[in-house]
Design a protein around this motif. Sequence first.
Motif, PDB file in Angstrom:
ATOM      1  N   TYR A  15       0.830  -1.213   0.000  1.00 35.80           N
ATOM      2  CA  TYR A  15       0.000   0.000   0.000  1.00 35.80           C
ATOM      3  C   TYR A  15       0.859   1.255   0.000  1.00 35.80           C
ATOM      4  O   TYR A  15       0.624   2.205  -0.732  1.00 35.80           O
ATOM      5  N   GLN A  16       1.938   1.186   0.825  1.00 33.53           N
ATOM      6  CA  GLN A  16       2.816   2.363   0.909  1.00 33.53           C
ATOM      7  C   GLN A  16       3.600   2.560  -0.380  1.00 33.53           C
ATOM      8  O   GLN A  16       3.910   3.669  -0.769  1.00 33.53           O
ATOM      9  N   ASN A  18       2.466   2.243  -3.238  1.00 32.62           N
ATOM     10  CA  ASN A  18       1.591   2.907  -4.199  1.00 32.62           C
ATOM     11  C   ASN A  18       1.200   4.304  -3.745  1.00 32.62           C
ATOM     12  O   ASN A  18       0.338   4.917  -4.350  1.00 32.62           O
ATOM     13  N   ALA A  19       1.746   4.790  -2.595  1.00 33.87           N
ATOM     14  CA  ALA A  19       1.436   6.120  -2.078  1.00 33.87           C
ATOM     15  C   ALA A  19       2.529   7.111  -2.489  1.00 33.87           C
ATOM     16  O   ALA A  19       2.993   7.103  -3.626  1.00 33.87           O
ATOM     17  N   SER A  48      -1.352   9.882  -1.425  1.00 37.69           N
ATOM     18  CA  SER A  48      -2.539   9.039  -1.235  1.00 37.69           C
ATOM     19  C   SER A  48      -3.608   9.784  -0.450  1.00 37.69           C
ATOM     20  O   SER A  48      -3.373  10.875   0.074  1.00 37.69           O
ATOM     21  N   ASP A  49      -4.778   9.120  -0.331  1.00 39.31           N
ATOM     22  CA  ASP A  49      -5.880   9.754   0.368  1.00 39.31           C
ATOM     23  C   ASP A  49      -5.636   9.895   1.854  1.00 39.31           C
ATOM     24  O   ASP A  49      -6.211  10.777   2.504  1.00 39.31           O
ATOM     25  N   ASN A 109       1.328  10.703   7.253  1.00 38.86           N
ATOM     26  CA  ASN A 109       0.232   9.776   7.003  1.00 38.86           C
ATOM     27  C   ASN A 109      -0.909  10.064   7.955  1.00 38.86           C
ATOM     28  O   ASN A 109      -0.850  11.021   8.742  1.00 38.86           O
TER      29      ASN A 109
END
Length: 475
Positions: A15-16, A18-19, A48-49, A109
């Motif tokens: 996930y990270q 892709n951030a 990221s969101d 984050n």
Amino acid sequence: MMQFFLLLLFVTSIYQSNAFTGFHEEPQSDKQPEGGIVFFMCMVVGLSDVEYVSWNHNGKKISKDGQIIDKTVDERYMIDSNRLVGTFILHIWNIQRKDKGQFVCSVFNGENQMVAESQTANLTVLQIPQEHYPICSPIASSYVSGRNIDFMCRSEITDPPVQLKWKRNYVVVTSQAESNIGADYIVSYSIVASEIDKGSIFTCELTTSANSAIRRNCTVGPINILYAPHVRIEQTDVVVLGQEAIFICYSDSNPAEVTFEWVVDPPLDESMYILENERILRISNIQEFLNGSLIECKVTNSIGSRSQTLRINIFNSKTVKIQSKTEKVKSGNDDIETENDNSKSKYERLQTIAPGIKKNTGNDFSISLIVAIAVACIVVILGLALIPVGYMRYSRRQPSDTVSRGRPVSIPDVYFEPKDHVDPMLPQLGLSAPWMRTVGVQVPGECEYDVTYTQVSPQSRQAYYSQRMYTPASL
């Protein structure tokens, strides 16, 4: 349980990945003066969101995405943000000294953990002295000539330093001293008070490299300088035996309130002189024993006294030229150069009655002789100027008279000779002879005659005459 933890760690790492991936543009250091404007650019890639961007000032978080969270700078700070593009621009208006320091763009984050931060941008604030600077030190209401006067001008110590310059009557002066006392930067200037400083204005000018448009000043003056009187004795004319002599005492002082005192050596009887307004001494009848006497005028004000001494030289009625003699006379605390025989007078010198002085046997041109020569020259010049005028006037051709039939006839300036010719435009009226026309003109003062006629045969003595008269105005 261990397998679940490893799976969660793997998913988090994916996930990270892709951030947030990095900074496309980072803030740069800058220098701006107080009151100016500055902005810092921060552009991120792959936000990221659950991630957000914050600006930090000297290690303190002041924003979150597009919102200012530090209320102490809310009015002057603004974030221009666009998450889709990844831009977060920090604007600062009306820069103040407290804004100097380090600015960092950071990525966090959702759990307020720092993911990355940009390079550090240093803001240097060019300091400008506050509006009430410079400050000139006060001075006394007046100074006595010969005393020291100290002028002081101060401003706050700034980065970059200010420049202070003293000016006397708007001209920069030298010998200025600089010093730092506490938080003040001081420039001082000292003079010895003199009469020439009376009314002078001293100005301290402030400039700074932080803003070349800033130019302030404070002013001291005009300076009031007090000094003892300056004294001068003048004669209204040469001193002639048996006539009245007038001596006038002039003074210049500050304060202007003065007293006069006359001293004659040897002393005069009170019946021989008159004092007018204390400053005019009139000796009614100059006697021979006064030749070589000394006259002193002493003037005093609240600062001090000064005097001048004049020697009386008596002359008789014969005109001579006497060379001037200069001598030093003690005047108060100063030695003043004076011309005691008043040889610079515009009048001619009369021969002194003192023995031992050689008479001048040369004769000068009298004023009447000079005036006569000048008048003669003027008459000659006017006569020469009138010769061509008279020649031009009387050389003209004058009209002459002649006699015709026993009476005078004026001879005109211009003649037009009569001429006969045939005028084809006139009607023939059935006559066998053509029409004829004759014209006679006499200029000036005479009329023009225009006669038209026809010549006919003796058998038909019928003729038609037409006569017209024209005045010179109808020509």
